[in-house]
Design an enzyme around this catalytic site. Structure first.
Site, PDB file in Angstrom:
ATOM      1  N   GLU A  60      87.639 113.858  16.472  1.00  0.00           N
ATOM      2  CA  GLU A  60      88.097 113.330  15.194  1.00  0.00           C
ATOM      3  C   GLU A  60      87.645 114.202  14.022  1.00  0.00           C
ATOM      4  O   GLU A  60      88.390 114.418  13.075  1.00  0.00           O
ATOM      5  CB  GLU A  60      87.610 111.896  15.012  1.00  0.00           C
ATOM      6  CG  GLU A  60      88.338 110.887  15.874  1.00  0.00           C
ATOM      7  CD  GLU A  60      89.830 110.864  15.613  1.00  0.00           C
ATOM      8  OE1 GLU A  60      90.259 111.111  14.469  1.00  0.00           O
ATOM      9  OE2 GLU A  60      90.573 110.598  16.565  1.00  0.00           O
ATOM     10  N   TYR A  95      87.816 106.584   7.605  1.00  0.00           N
ATOM     11  CA  TYR A  95      88.804 106.947   8.608  1.00  0.00           C
ATOM     12  C   TYR A  95      88.146 107.256   9.954  1.00  0.00           C
ATOM     13  O   TYR A  95      88.535 106.700  10.986  1.00  0.00           O
ATOM     14  CB  TYR A  95      89.644 108.163   8.170  1.00  0.00           C
ATOM     15  CG  TYR A  95      90.375 108.716   9.355  1.00  0.00           C
ATOM     16  CD1 TYR A  95      91.534 108.101   9.816  1.00  0.00           C
ATOM     17  CD2 TYR A  95      89.853 109.775  10.095  1.00  0.00           C
ATOM     18  CE1 TYR A  95      92.150 108.527  10.971  1.00  0.00           C
ATOM     19  CE2 TYR A  95      90.463 110.207  11.247  1.00  0.00           C
ATOM     20  CZ  TYR A  95      91.624 109.592  11.679  1.00  0.00           C
ATOM     21  OH  TYR A  95      92.215 110.004  12.830  1.00  0.00           O
ATOM     22  N   ASP A  99      95.773 107.645   8.999  1.00  0.00           N
ATOM     23  CA  ASP A  99      95.718 109.078   8.710  1.00  0.00           C
ATOM     24  C   ASP A  99      97.047 109.497   8.085  1.00  0.00           C
ATOM     25  O   ASP A  99      97.911 108.656   7.790  1.00  0.00           O
ATOM     26  CB  ASP A  99      95.378 109.883   9.971  1.00  0.00           C
ATOM     27  CG  ASP A  99      96.562 110.047  10.906  1.00  0.00           C
ATOM     28  OD1 ASP A  99      97.537 109.257  10.800  1.00  0.00           O
ATOM     29  OD2 ASP A  99      96.528 110.971  11.744  1.00  0.00           O
ATOM     30  N   CYS A 159     114.411 102.117  10.945  1.00  0.00           N
ATOM     31  CA  CYS A 159     113.765 102.840   9.842  1.00  0.00           C
ATOM     32  C   CYS A 159     114.483 102.597   8.514  1.00  0.00           C
ATOM     33  O   CYS A 159     115.671 102.914   8.357  1.00  0.00           O
ATOM     34  CB  CYS A 159     113.745 104.327  10.160  1.00  0.00           C
ATOM     35  SG  CYS A 159     113.050 105.356   8.851  1.00  0.00           S
TER      36      CYS A 159
END
Length: 314
Positions: free
Chosen positions: A45, A128, A146, A217
Site C-alpha cells: 500500500e 487511506y 483511492d 453508469c
C-alpha cells in the site's frame, strides 16, 4: 455533488456486476494472494502510492525477501531502506516504512495492528492506508477511497467525468454508503472497485464497452460529458526540485562510501537549486551530513519522514 446515497436497487446491481467482473478479471498480485502477510499488504500500500503496479512489483518482491517482517526492516538502517527503494520515487516513503516497522516492533510486539484506528497511530500511516490495510490484510469492513474508487464513483454514481481535484467528505460518505453489509463482501468490494478503475474506468480513454456496469453508469447514460471542473494541473518533472533531489539520492544509492557535496552538486547545472535541494534532503532525513562536507544515506532513524500521501496508482 448529488446525495451521498444511491438507490438500493442500483447499489445491488452495482455490487453483483462489479464483484462478478472482479472474480474473472482480477490481476494476480502477490500482496493479494492467500497466505500473504499483513506486513506485505502494508508495504504494498505504501509503495503503490502514486506509483504503477509494474514498477512496484520487482521492488516489493526484493523488499519482502530482504525484510519479510517489520522487525527485520527495523533492524536495518534507514539508508538501507532508501537504497532498496530504488527508483520508485518519493523516497520519503522508504523512511516512513522504516519508522512504521520500528513502531510495530517496539509498540506492537512485531505484529501489524489489525484495527484501523490503531493503524492510524503508526508513523506516516494516514486514513487511506489504515483503511486499506484493515480491509485487505484483515478483512475488516472499512471505507477505502483511492483515486480509482473516486473516479468510478464519479462516473457510475454521480454522472461526472472526473472527481474533484481533492478528496471531499461527500465522496467518503458515498463510498461508505456503497459498502456491502457483509464484512467479507465489503473487503472484496473495495479492491474490486479499485481494479475496475485501474483496468477499465481509467482517467484517459476509459474502456466503456468492457465495463460491467456500462448500462448503469450515469455518466455514460448522460452522453459522457466532458469534465466541467477546474483545469487539472499537469505535474512536471524535468528541471524540478524533485528531479534534482532524485539525482542526488541516486548518486548516494550507487555509492559504497560517503560522497562529497561537490560530487552531488556536479550532477545539476543550477547551483542555487542544488544547494536548496541538498538542504531539503538533509531536513527530510534522506541524507546525513558528515564531516568535511561529505554526505551519506541515513544510518540513524529520522524524524523527517512526513505524513502519508492519500491515494495510489494502480
Amino acid at each position: 455533488m448529488p446525495s451521498a446515497r444511491a438507490p438500493a436497487a442500483f447499489t445491488h446491481d452495482l455490487h453483483a456486476r462489479v464483484l462478478s467482473w472482479y472474480g474473472v478479471h482480477q490481476r494476480d498480485l502477490p500482496w493479494r494472494r492467500v497466505g500473504r502477510s499483513p506486513w506485505g499488504v502494508l508495504v504494498s500500500e505504501v509503495m503503490l502510492q502514486q506509483t504503477p503496479v509494474a514498477r512496484v512489483l520487482p521492488v516489493w518482491e526484493s523488499w519482502m525477501t530482504a525484510w519479510p517482517t517489520p522487525t527485520d526492516l527495523a533492524a536495518a538502517s534507514p539508508g538501507e531502506a532508501i537504497r532498496a527503494w530504488g527508483r520508485l520515487g518519493y523516497p520519503r516513503r522508504a523512511l516512513r516504512l522504516h519508522a512504521t516497522a520500528t513502531a510495530i516492533r517496539d509498540d506492537h510486539a512485531g505484529e501489524v495492528p489489525s484495527q484501523e484506528a490503531t493503524l492510524r497511530t503508526l508513523p506516516g500511516i494516514g486514513d487511506y492506508t489504515a483503511a486499506a490495510v484493515a480491509a485487505f490484510a484483515f478483512g475488516h469492513r472499512t471505507t477505502v477511497v483511492d483515486t480509482n474508487v473516486r473516479r468510478v464513483q464519479a462516473r457510475a454514481v454521480t454522472g461526472r467525468a472526473l472527481p474533484a481535484p481533492t478528496l471531499r467528505r461527500a465522496e467518503v460518505d458515498l463510498a461508505a454508503s456503497l459498502l456491502p453489509a457483509d464484512r467479507a463482501d465489503a473487503a472484496l468490494w473495495n479492491v474490486a472497485v479499485m481494479e475496475l478503475g485501474a483496468l477499465v474506468c481509467t482517467a484517459r480513454s476509459p474502456r466503456c464497452p468492457q465495463c460491467p456496469v456500462a448500462d448503469l453508469c450515469r455518466w455514460r447514460r448522460a452522453g459522457s460529458p466532458v469534465d466541467d471542473g477546474p483545469p487539472r494541473r499537469v505535474q512536471t518533472w524535468a528541471g524540478t526540485d524533485r528531479q534534482c533531489r532524485g539525482v542526488m539520492v541516486q548518486v548516494l544509492r550507487e555509492a559504497d562510501d560517503p560522497v562529497h557535496a561537490e560530487t552531488l552538486h556536479s550532477g545539476w547545472t543550477d547551483r542555487a537549486q542544488s544547494e536548496r535541494c541538498l538542504d531539503s534532503l538533509v531536513a527530510d532525513g534522506l541524507l546525513e551530513p558528515l564531516t568535511d562536507d561529505y554526505f551519506s544515506l541515513p544510518t540513524c532513524p529520522s524524524t523527517g519522514a512526513g505524513s502519508a500521501t492519500v491515494g495510489r496508482s494502480r
